[in-house]
Design a protein around this motif. Structure first.
Motif, PDB file in Angstrom:
ATOM      1  N   GLY A 163       0.810  -1.226   0.000  1.00  0.00           N
ATOM      2  CA  GLY A 163       0.000   0.000   0.000  1.00  0.00           C
ATOM      3  C   GLY A 163       0.833   1.262   0.000  1.00  0.00           C
ATOM      4  N   HIS A 164       2.097   1.145   0.414  1.00  0.00           N
ATOM      5  CA  HIS A 164       2.924   2.353   0.520  1.00  0.00           C
ATOM      6  C   HIS A 164       4.010   2.404  -0.538  1.00  0.00           C
ATOM      7  N   LEU A 165       3.839   1.659  -1.617  1.00  0.00           N
ATOM      8  CA  LEU A 165       4.768   1.786  -2.752  1.00  0.00           C
ATOM      9  C   LEU A 165       4.803   3.243  -3.203  1.00  0.00           C
ATOM     10  N   HIS A 181      -2.480  11.503   0.846  1.00  0.00           N
ATOM     11  CA  HIS A 181      -3.267  11.400   2.072  1.00  0.00           C
ATOM     12  C   HIS A 181      -2.566  10.599   3.168  1.00  0.00           C
ATOM     13  N   CYS A 182      -1.366  10.084   2.873  1.00  0.00           N
ATOM     14  CA  CYS A 182      -0.651   9.248   3.848  1.00  0.00           C
ATOM     15  C   CYS A 182       0.179  10.140   4.775  1.00  0.00           C
ATOM     16  N   PRO A 183       0.076   9.921   6.097  1.00  0.00           N
ATOM     17  CA  PRO A 183       0.849  10.768   7.013  1.00  0.00           C
ATOM     18  C   PRO A 183       2.360  10.523   6.944  1.00  0.00           C
ATOM     19  N   TYR A 184       2.785   9.417   6.327  1.00  0.00           N
ATOM     20  CA  TYR A 184       4.209   9.081   6.299  1.00  0.00           C
ATOM     21  C   TYR A 184       4.898   9.475   4.996  1.00  0.00           C
ATOM     22  N   HIS A 185       4.156   9.503   3.877  1.00  0.00           N
ATOM     23  CA  HIS A 185       4.786   9.636   2.560  1.00  0.00           C
ATOM     24  C   HIS A 185       4.151  10.760   1.753  1.00  0.00           C
ATOM     25  N   LYS A 186       4.945  11.254   0.799  1.00  0.00           N
ATOM     26  CA  LYS A 186       4.448  12.353  -0.033  1.00  0.00           C
ATOM     27  C   LYS A 186       3.815  11.871  -1.332  1.00  0.00           C
ATOM     28  N   SER A 187       4.054  10.607  -1.697  1.00  0.00           N
ATOM     29  CA  SER A 187       3.540  10.131  -2.984  1.00  0.00           C
ATOM     30  C   SER A 187       3.422   8.613  -2.969  1.00  0.00           C
ATOM     31  N   CYS A 188       2.440   8.111  -2.212  1.00  0.00           N
ATOM     32  CA  CYS A 188       2.309   6.645  -2.139  1.00  0.00           C
ATOM     33  C   CYS A 188       0.898   6.210  -2.559  1.00  0.00           C
ATOM     34  N   LEU A 189       0.826   4.907  -2.879  1.00  0.00           N
ATOM     35  CA  LEU A 189      -0.409   4.327  -3.410  1.00  0.00           C
ATOM     36  C   LEU A 189      -1.602   4.602  -2.481  1.00  0.00           C
TER      37      LEU A 189
HETATM   38 ZN   LIG Z   1       2.298   5.867   2.598  1.00  0.00          ZN
END
Ligand SMILES: [Zn+2]
Length: 308
Positions: A163-165, A181-189
């Motif tokens: 999910g976080h690719l 929308h992910c709190p950890y990444h700027k551009s993930c699935l």
């Molecule tokens: Zn993510």
């Protein structure tokens, strides 16, 4: 006379509900219930009470399988093996799942991610039979993926986090690029195509995208970027796409065509070039993939314990 199939207890531990069942296979579920995921002590107590009551009625369970939301600790050597670990879900971080079940029932407990569970269920009884490696991806409230290699769920360092690719941000002409929308990444699935991400960008639910809506095309292409990476890395024999968002009519067809386009003929395999419809597929077990997967984890744990 045939020996009756062993009874297994299965728990699909989700962030909003726990589904608990007792049975011997997908066609033999003796009892099933849903429990709200409230606080851990309350939810686990209700699950244990349901299994105990079912065992009194149908006979003792031989093993328990739990497919859980995560992240979870799958390292048998770790002091927190069998725990839900760093989840942001209130009250559930660092919660023991395996230990209370084992101490109450004294049977083998199979424990894995919800998506690894669904993958193993699909391999045994659903759309993934004879397909190894197999990948199961769910697109719903979150995005996650389970992987089967050598007929066992892949763990490794932790467990796969498909999910976080990292993938390119969607660029629909005339629409500004979305915030991830992910709190950890700027551009993930997950940050672009989970149900909440779709709702934030388009103001509609993922399962309510009209067929001609630009959201559908964008979600399909974004997911296809993820699938391309999965295909190039793991070389799966089949990919199963489940979850609420994937129920949207026309979405899986669009994902298939974007995946073929993005691969651009590089993976010269019959399944990609001529048979994409049977390569990227819906779950054979439908909405039961999760609970049947947990049942499969229990069966697996029983078999492994008997070998030991
Ligand atoms: Zn993510």
């Amino acid at each position: 006379m045939d020996t009756p199939a062993p009874l297994i207890a299965a728990i699909e531990a989700g962030g909003t509900k726990f589904v608990v069942a007792v049975g011997s296979g997908p066609e033999d579920i003796k009892a099933i219930t849903r429990i709200e995921t409230s606080d851990p002590a309350h939810t686990m107590r209700e699950a244990i009470q349901f299994i105990s009551a079912s065992a009194r009625k149908y006979g003792p369970v031989q093993a328990i399988g739990v497919g859980s939301f995560g992240p979870i600790d799958l390292d048998p050597a770790s002091p927190t093996y069998g725990f839900i670990t760093t989840t942001p879900k209130p009250m559930w971080s660092h919660t023991a799942i395996v230990a209370p079940l084992h101490s109450r029932f004294q049977v083998p407990v199979g424990f894995d991610t919800d998506v690894n569970a669904a993958a193993i269920g699909e391999m045994l009884w659903g759309a993934g039979q004879e397909c190894d490696p197999l990948v199961y991806i769910t697109v719903g409230t979150g995005v996650g993926g389970g992987v089967i290699v050598g007929q066992q769920p892949l763990h490794g360092l932790l467990h796969p986090e498909i999910g976080h690719l990292h993938i390119p941000a969607p660029r629909t002409p005339g629409v500004i690029m979305p915030d991830c929308h992910c709190p950890y990444h700027k551009s993930c699935l997950e940050g672009f195509i989970s149900g909440p991400a779709i709702a934030a960008r388009w103001g509609i639910k993922g399962e309510d995208m009209p067929a001609d809506h630009p959201a559908l095309e964008e979600v399909a292409e974004t997911l296809a970027f993820g699938l391309v990476n999965v295909i190039l890395t793991l070389s799966p024999k089949r990919i199963i796409l489940g979850g609420g968002v994937m129920k949207q009519a026309g979405l899986i067809e669009s994902v298939r065509s974007h995946t073929v386009r993005l691969l651009n003929g590089y993976v010269n395999a019959h399944a990609i070039i001529y048979a994409i419809d049977s390569y990227i597929v819906a779950p054979g077990l439908g909405d039961r993939a999760g609970i049947c997967g947990a049942l499969a984890l229990g069966l697996n744990a029983m078999v492994e314990a008997r070998k030991a």
